[in-house]
Design an enzyme around this catalytic site. Structure first.
Site, short mmCIF file in Angstrom:
data_model
loop_
_atom_site.label_atom_id
_atom_site.label_comp_id
_atom_site.label_asym_id
_atom_site.label_seq_id
_atom_site.Cartn_x
_atom_site.Cartn_y
_atom_site.Cartn_z
N SER A 19 0.25 -44.65 11.82
CA SER A 19 -0.06 -43.34 12.39
C SER A 19 0.81 -43.01 13.60
O SER A 19 0.72 -41.91 14.15
CB SER A 19 -1.55 -43.26 12.77
OG SER A 19 -1.87 -44.24 13.74
N GLU A 23 4.76 -45.98 18.40
CA GLU A 23 5.76 -44.97 18.74
C GLU A 23 5.31 -44.14 19.95
O GLU A 23 6.07 -43.92 20.90
CB GLU A 23 5.83 -44.02 17.53
CG GLU A 23 7.17 -43.55 17.10
CD GLU A 23 7.01 -42.87 15.73
OE1 GLU A 23 7.12 -43.59 14.72
OE2 GLU A 23 6.78 -41.65 15.67
N GLU A 89 -1.76 -53.17 20.14
CA GLU A 89 -2.57 -53.97 19.20
C GLU A 89 -3.80 -54.55 19.89
O GLU A 89 -4.16 -55.72 19.69
CB GLU A 89 -1.71 -55.09 18.58
CG GLU A 89 -0.47 -54.61 17.86
CD GLU A 89 -0.75 -53.93 16.52
OE1 GLU A 89 -1.94 -53.80 16.13
OE2 GLU A 89 0.22 -53.51 15.87
N CYS A 148 -2.12 -39.11 -1.70
CA CYS A 148 -2.23 -37.66 -1.89
C CYS A 148 -1.53 -36.81 -0.83
O CYS A 148 -1.50 -35.59 -0.94
CB CYS A 148 -3.70 -37.25 -1.98
SG CYS A 148 -4.56 -37.39 -0.41
P1 ADP Z 1 1.47 -47.71 14.13
O1 ADP Z 1 1.74 -48.36 15.46
O2 ADP Z 1 0.33 -46.71 14.19
O3 ADP Z 1 1.32 -48.69 12.99
P2 ADP Z 1 4.24 -46.98 14.20
O4 ADP Z 1 4.46 -46.23 15.49
O5 ADP Z 1 4.66 -48.42 14.18
O6 ADP Z 1 2.72 -46.80 13.76
O7 ADP Z 1 5.04 -46.29 13.00
C1 ADP Z 1 4.96 -44.90 12.72
C2 ADP Z 1 6.07 -44.59 11.73
O8 ADP Z 1 5.76 -45.15 10.47
C3 ADP Z 1 6.23 -43.11 11.41
O9 ADP Z 1 7.03 -42.44 12.36
C4 ADP Z 1 6.95 -43.15 10.06
O10 ADP Z 1 8.34 -43.25 10.25
C5 ADP Z 1 6.49 -44.46 9.45
N1 ADP Z 1 5.60 -44.35 8.28
C6 ADP Z 1 5.64 -45.18 7.19
N2 ADP Z 1 4.65 -44.88 6.32
C7 ADP Z 1 3.94 -43.85 6.83
C8 ADP Z 1 2.78 -43.09 6.42
N3 ADP Z 1 2.14 -43.35 5.27
N4 ADP Z 1 2.35 -42.11 7.22
C9 ADP Z 1 2.99 -41.83 8.38
N5 ADP Z 1 4.07 -42.49 8.83
C10 ADP Z 1 4.55 -43.50 8.08
#
Ligand code: ADP
Length: 191
Positions: A19, A23, A89, A148
């Site tokens: 999500s 980032e 985390e 979806c």
């Molecule tokens: P988190 O820390 O919430 O796991 P990250 O910041 O590591 O998320 O990664 C976000 C990035 O993941 C998005 O900018 C996109 O490039 C990538 N991404 C891969 N799969 C998905 C998805 N199903 N929905 C949204 N982003 C995704």
């Protein structure tokens, strides 16, 4: 959003995997550095996903971080010159992290926390819900459902390509595990 800079507070970023929590955490921490604030970042040593010394997002942005296993170790690194404390985390820490975060905010720090709000079963994950409750600011992000294209608020756990059962152990030796972002409709947790 109004962000006071004369006293401490807690900011939380939650959502499912992918999500954009890391980032967004990295973006806010980098902006704090641009503002010449002293920033220090922690993550649990259990999460060696990409790199032991960095918080790294799925899109490749990163920031230096210190790996710790005991939440109270944070006190060893934070001093009166520290303005901002980042924690990624957070769901993997034990409940001691809640008091550490509260104490740091009471001591005037901006505490920026990111983590999963729900586990693969769709249930509240570790200390995150309690931290959300005591925070000044909470942002709940969504990913994109791989089934979806709707906003996804849940993390689908797959074991050998199939939805993990409710009763599956968190660590399964010898199985290939993967995770996907899914919406409520497509999130599967067989009993
Ligand atoms: P988190 O820390 O919430 O796991 P990250 O910041 O590591 O998320 O990664 C976000 C990035 O993941 C998005 O900018 C996109 O490039 C990538 N991404 C891969 N799969 C998905 C998805 N199903 N929905 C949204 N982003 C995704």
């Amino acid at each position: 959003m109004y962000r006071p800079n004369h006293h401490g507070y807690i900011e939380v970023i939650v959502g499912p995997m992918y999500s954009g929590k890391s980032e967004e955490l990295i973006r806010r921490l980098k902006r704090a550095k641009i503002a010449k604030q002293n920033v220090i970042v922690f993550k649990p040593s259990i999460d060696d996903r990409y790199c032991k010394k960095n918080v790294v997002s799925h899109n490749g942005s990163k920031i230096n971080a210190i790996n710790i296993s005991n939440p109270k170790d944070i006190y060893k690194y934070v001093d009166e010159k520290t303005h901002v404390v980042g924690i990624d985390e957070v769901q993997f820490f034990n409940d001691d992290i809640i008091d550490v975060i509260k104490t740091l905010a009471d001591r005037g720090k901006r505490v920026l926390v990111a983590g999963l709000d729900m586990d693969f079963r769709g249930e509240p994950f570790g200390p995150t819900p309690k931290i959300m409750a005591i925070a000044e600011f909470v942002d709940k992000l969504s990913a994109i459902c791989v089934k979806c294209g709707a906003p996804a608020h849940r993390t689908q756990r797959l074991i050998n390509g199939k939805p993990a059962k409710y009763s599956d152990e968190v660590v399964l030796v010898g199985a290939t595990e993967s995770y996907e972002a899914r919406c409520r409709l497509h999130h599967e947790v067989p009993r």
